[in-house]
Design an enzyme around this catalytic site. Structure first.
Site, PDB file in Angstrom:
ATOM      1  CB  CYS A 254     -72.757  99.400 -52.442  1.00  0.00           C
ATOM      2  SG  CYS A 254     -74.462  98.648 -53.021  1.00  0.00           S
ATOM      3  CG  HIS A 381     -73.387 103.479 -54.438  1.00  0.00           C
ATOM      4  ND1 HIS A 381     -72.221 103.316 -55.076  1.00  0.00           N
ATOM      5  CD2 HIS A 381     -74.107 102.703 -54.429  1.00  0.00           C
ATOM      6  CE1 HIS A 381     -72.404 102.089 -54.656  1.00  0.00           C
ATOM      7  NE2 HIS A 381     -73.678 101.731 -54.959  1.00  0.00           N
ATOM      8  CD  GLU A 383     -69.869 106.235 -53.801  1.00  0.00           C
ATOM      9  OE1 GLU A 383     -69.828 105.488 -54.979  1.00  0.00           O
ATOM     10  OE2 GLU A 383     -69.912 106.624 -53.340  1.00  0.00           O
TER      11      GLU A 383
END
Length: 447
Positions: A254, A381, A383
């Site tokens: 990001c 993102h 994750e």
């Protein structure tokens, strides 16, 4: 449906919502799990059941009866204690599940399975659990065993500005841990406050400044996660520059990707004024801008959120290979700013490439730097979608590069693409703990 209550429940307004919902959902679709602590005072060493009895009594008084009682304790709960809870809480002994402190959280599902919770769920909720679940759980047990016997470690520097509140990076930490475990390494995550890398810290607190840079210098890999605001961005830019020039594996997420683009433009394209309008609204080179639908005067509801599709615009992409050579991926987003598409032409024929874009080709989603062990930035993102047995490909690539195994991994993916799932013995002639991703790549669902 699972409902959990802990300790004093009388002040929890959602209990009434659960009480009403159980009748709408019907018994076969509603399951109430009550979690309770079984304390063990050091003075007597006796495990106390009164807190559990009282909380169950209070729960029933509010119209909910637990289908399962999960008892947390520091040490294994004695059978006599379990039977006492069963008798005074009016549930069968098999409905009392005991979870004591274990070596890692990966052991908790093992404890649950050993006490028959899967079988109980299947019968009580009539779940379509097939034999494949046993296969998956066997792999989970192998993973939990491997976690406890890991010998080698990998040091990753996380450069951010919320390091004093580490829960802010909980998803990033877990994604890194999943990837480290997949390649049989312990994760040594070093948190670095980006401000500590800046000249102002060198002037005000030289010791903190040198300690931060020492961590950065010894790191096997560097990650700059997402964030907001101008504070600490100079330190992040310096960390990115260090990773690029010193050939240290790097992942920008990001804001981390946006800063990687700015750093490259300033130092490799001679665009010294390149900046983000988030930090400098009147910058002469607005390399990162607010999205068209973003109204700076009203921040509410203006973020680009949720699952979005990213299309690989080239087949010669490292991240595309890590994702399994797919034409597109779908990952979750959370941002207001993006790389200015009108300035992307400045990067043509340069080492930094925008290999992933949105479906309209207007938003830059993935960057990769050639002639570098691993220099990747993603606007999304990844994750958020990482799982213990399915590590996120960008994070897995970072850990593989940081441990020096990325090239071997990529070569093996190419060889295995024509002969089925990749097994751990395909990695190396020896079958020691240096082999990767046991028992199969199919279990990790990466390839």
């Amino acid at each position: 449906m699972l409902g959990g209550t802990i300790g004093d429940i009388e002040g929890m307004p959602f209990v009434e919502a659960f009480r009403q919902f159980q009748f709408k959902a019907k018994r076969e679709n509603f399951y109430n799990i009550h979690v309770s602590l079984v304390p063990q005072p050091s003075a007597t060493g006796e495990q106390k059941t009164k807190p559990t009895q009282n909380s169950v009594r209070a729960l029933r008084g509010l119209g909910l009866s637990p289908d399962l009682i999960i008892c947390r304790s520091s040490t294994p709960i004695e059978m006599a204690v379990k039977e006492k809870i069963s008798m005074f809480c009016h549930v069968n002994p098999e409905q009392v599940i005991c979870i004591h402190d274990v070596s890692s959280t990966y052991r908790v599902p093992v404890l649950l399975e050993e006490q028959g919770i899967i079988k109980y769920f299947k019968e009580r909720l009539d779940l379509p659990i097939c034999g494949y679940s046993s296969y998956l759980f066997s792999n989970w047990k192998c993973m939990a065993d491997r976690y406890e016997r890991l010998q080698k470690s990998c040091s990753i520097a996380l450069v951010g500005k919320y390091t004093k509140l580490r829960d802010c990076y909980a998803s990033v930490f877990k994604a890194l841990e999943h990837s480290a475990l997949a390649i049989n390494h312990k994760l040594n995550l070093m948190y670095i406050d980006s401000i500590d890398l800046e000249p102002i810290t060198k002037a005000e607190d030289p010791v903190k400044f040198h300690e931060a840079w020492q961590k950065l210098c010894i790191a096997d890999g560097i990650i700059v996660p997402g964030g907001f605001g101008v504070r600490g961005t100079l330190g992040k830019l310096q960390a990115i520059s260090w990773a690029r020039t010193k050939k240290i594996p790097f992942l920008g997420v990001c804001l981390g990707m946006q800063l990687a683009v700015i750093e490259f433009a300033r130092n490799c394209l001679d665009l010294k004024d390149a900046n983000s309008t988030e930090f400098e609204p009147n910058t002469p080179v607005p390399l990162v801008i607010d999205m068209p639908e973003h109204n700076p005067g009203n921040l509410g509801g203006t973020m680009r959120l949720g699952l979005r599709r990213t299309v690989f615009v080239t087949e010669n992409s490292l991240l595309r290979t890590l994702y399994g050579d797919v034409p597109f991926i779908e990952e979750r987003h959370r941002h207001r700013f993006e790389v200015n598409p009108s300035l992307v032409s400045h990067f043509d024929q340069k080492d930094l490439s925008f290999v992933g874009q949105d479906i309209d080709g207007k938003r830059m989603e993935i960057i990769e730097l050639t002639n570098h062990p691993y220099f990747v930035g993603v606007q999304f993102h990844p994750e958020f979608s990482s799982r213990p047995m399915k590590p996120s490909p960008p994070y897995l690539g970072l850990l593989l590069a940081a441990t020096g195994h990325l090239d071997a991994y990529l070569q093996q993916i190419c060889r295995s693409s024509t002969r089925g799932p990749l097994r751990k013995n395909d990695w190396n002639s020896d079958t020691s703990d240096d082999s990767f991703l046991e028992p199969t790549m199919a279990d990790l669902e990466i390839s």
